[in-house]
Design a protein around this motif. Structure first.
Motif, PDB file in Angstrom:
ATOM      1  N   SER A  92      -4.479   3.066   3.395  1.00 50.73           N
ATOM      2  CA  SER A  92      -3.311   3.730   2.812  1.00 50.73           C
ATOM      3  C   SER A  92      -3.667   5.191   2.614  1.00 50.73           C
ATOM      4  O   SER A  92      -4.840   5.557   2.525  1.00 50.73           O
ATOM      5  CB  SER A  92      -2.884   3.093   1.491  1.00 50.73           C
ATOM      6  OG  SER A  92      -3.800   3.386   0.468  1.00 50.73           O
ATOM      7  N   THR A  93      -2.645   5.999   2.564  1.00 50.54           N
ATOM      8  CA  THR A  93      -2.856   7.431   2.317  1.00 50.54           C
ATOM      9  C   THR A  93      -2.705   7.742   0.838  1.00 50.54           C
ATOM     10  O   THR A  93      -3.524   8.431   0.269  1.00 50.54           O
ATOM     11  CB  THR A  93      -1.889   8.287   3.147  1.00 50.54           C
ATOM     12  OG1 THR A  93      -0.556   7.825   2.925  1.00 50.54           O
ATOM     13  CG2 THR A  93      -2.214   8.186   4.626  1.00 50.54           C
TER      14      THR A  93
ATOM     15  N   SER B 270      -1.581  -0.338   5.436  1.00 46.09           N
ATOM     16  CA  SER B 270      -0.969  -0.166   6.752  1.00 46.09           C
ATOM     17  C   SER B 270      -2.019  -0.472   7.797  1.00 46.09           C
ATOM     18  O   SER B 270      -3.208  -0.257   7.572  1.00 46.09           O
ATOM     19  CB  SER B 270      -0.486   1.271   6.950  1.00 46.09           C
ATOM     20  OG  SER B 270       0.568   1.570   6.070  1.00 46.09           O
TER      21      SER B 270
ATOM     22  N   GLY C  90      -4.112   0.205  11.129  1.00 47.56           N
ATOM     23  CA  GLY C  90      -4.551   1.331  11.933  1.00 47.56           C
ATOM     24  C   GLY C  90      -5.580   0.904  12.961  1.00 47.56           C
ATOM     25  O   GLY C  90      -6.160  -0.177  12.857  1.00 47.56           O
TER      26      GLY C  90
ATOM     27  N   ASP D  48      -2.003   5.439  13.111  1.00 52.84           N
ATOM     28  CA  ASP D  48      -1.188   4.710  12.144  1.00 52.84           C
ATOM     29  C   ASP D  48      -0.205   3.840  12.926  1.00 52.84           C
ATOM     30  O   ASP D  48       0.893   4.265  13.276  1.00 52.84           O
ATOM     31  CB  ASP D  48      -0.453   5.702  11.236  1.00 52.84           C
ATOM     32  CG  ASP D  48       0.299   5.021  10.118  1.00 52.84           C
ATOM     33  OD1 ASP D  48       0.551   3.803  10.201  1.00 52.84           O
ATOM     34  OD2 ASP D  48       0.656   5.720   9.146  1.00 52.84           O
TER      35      ASP D  48
ATOM     36  N   SER E  84       3.302   3.086  11.205  1.00 51.52           N
ATOM     37  CA  SER E  84       4.221   4.228  11.270  1.00 51.52           C
ATOM     38  C   SER E  84       4.748   4.422  12.687  1.00 51.52           C
ATOM     39  O   SER E  84       5.927   4.735  12.887  1.00 51.52           O
ATOM     40  CB  SER E  84       3.544   5.512  10.794  1.00 51.52           C
ATOM     41  OG  SER E  84       3.315   5.455   9.417  1.00 51.52           O
TER      42      SER E  84
ATOM     43  N   LEU F  19      -8.445   8.697   3.976  1.00 50.67           N
ATOM     44  CA  LEU F  19      -7.756   7.432   3.792  1.00 50.67           C
ATOM     45  C   LEU F  19      -8.491   6.519   2.822  1.00 50.67           C
ATOM     46  O   LEU F  19      -9.708   6.562   2.712  1.00 50.67           O
ATOM     47  CB  LEU F  19      -7.620   6.705   5.132  1.00 50.67           C
ATOM     48  CG  LEU F  19      -6.938   7.463   6.259  1.00 50.67           C
ATOM     49  CD1 LEU F  19      -6.994   6.649   7.545  1.00 50.67           C
ATOM     50  CD2 LEU F  19      -5.507   7.808   5.891  1.00 50.67           C
TER      51      LEU F  19
END
Length: 126
Positions: free
Chosen positions: A7-8, A14, A16, A25, A28, A71
């Protein structure tokens, strides 16, 4: 292909993929293309093949590549339904633990709250 969950800023993982250009990502990228994200479900072999096709795509816009150092990296299985462990699975481990070498595998379970994220401290309790 090395997958990770990250996650950011939020606490929502998420999906990746690690590349030489940074972390793609994938979730996204999927949302941008009107496709379902992967991080809400367990990955299937078909999913992995699809993700591989995304990674091999040469025209992924630069904003989908993230710097790993910025991250928060989650555990490799952020939402396991169960965790089954094998203990004392090699002779040296039994010797180090001052325990008898088992004749059959020692199987035990753990709860999902025992998972920690990458570089997170392990709490040993008191």
């Amino acid at each position: 292909m090395k997958l990770l969950y990250f996650s950011t800023q939020s606490n929502t993982p998420s999906l990746g993929v690690v590349t030489s250009k940074g972390i793609i990502d994938i979730d996204s990228f999927q949302q941008f293309n009107g496709q379902p994200i992967f991080s809400n479900n367990n990955l299937s072999l078909d999913d992995l093949n699809f993700i591989k096709q995304i990674v091999m795509h040469e025209n992924i816009p630069a904003h989908f590549f993230l710097e790993e150092s910025k991250l928060k990296i989650f555990s490799c299985t952020p939402f396991p339904s169960k965790i089954i462990c094998i203990g004392l699975n090699y002779c040296q481990h039994a010797v180090e633990s001052n325990m008898a070498i088992p004749t059959i595998p020692v199987v035990f379970t753990k709860y999902s709250n025992t998972l920690i994220n990458y570089q997170q401290d392990v709490s040993l309790g008191k």
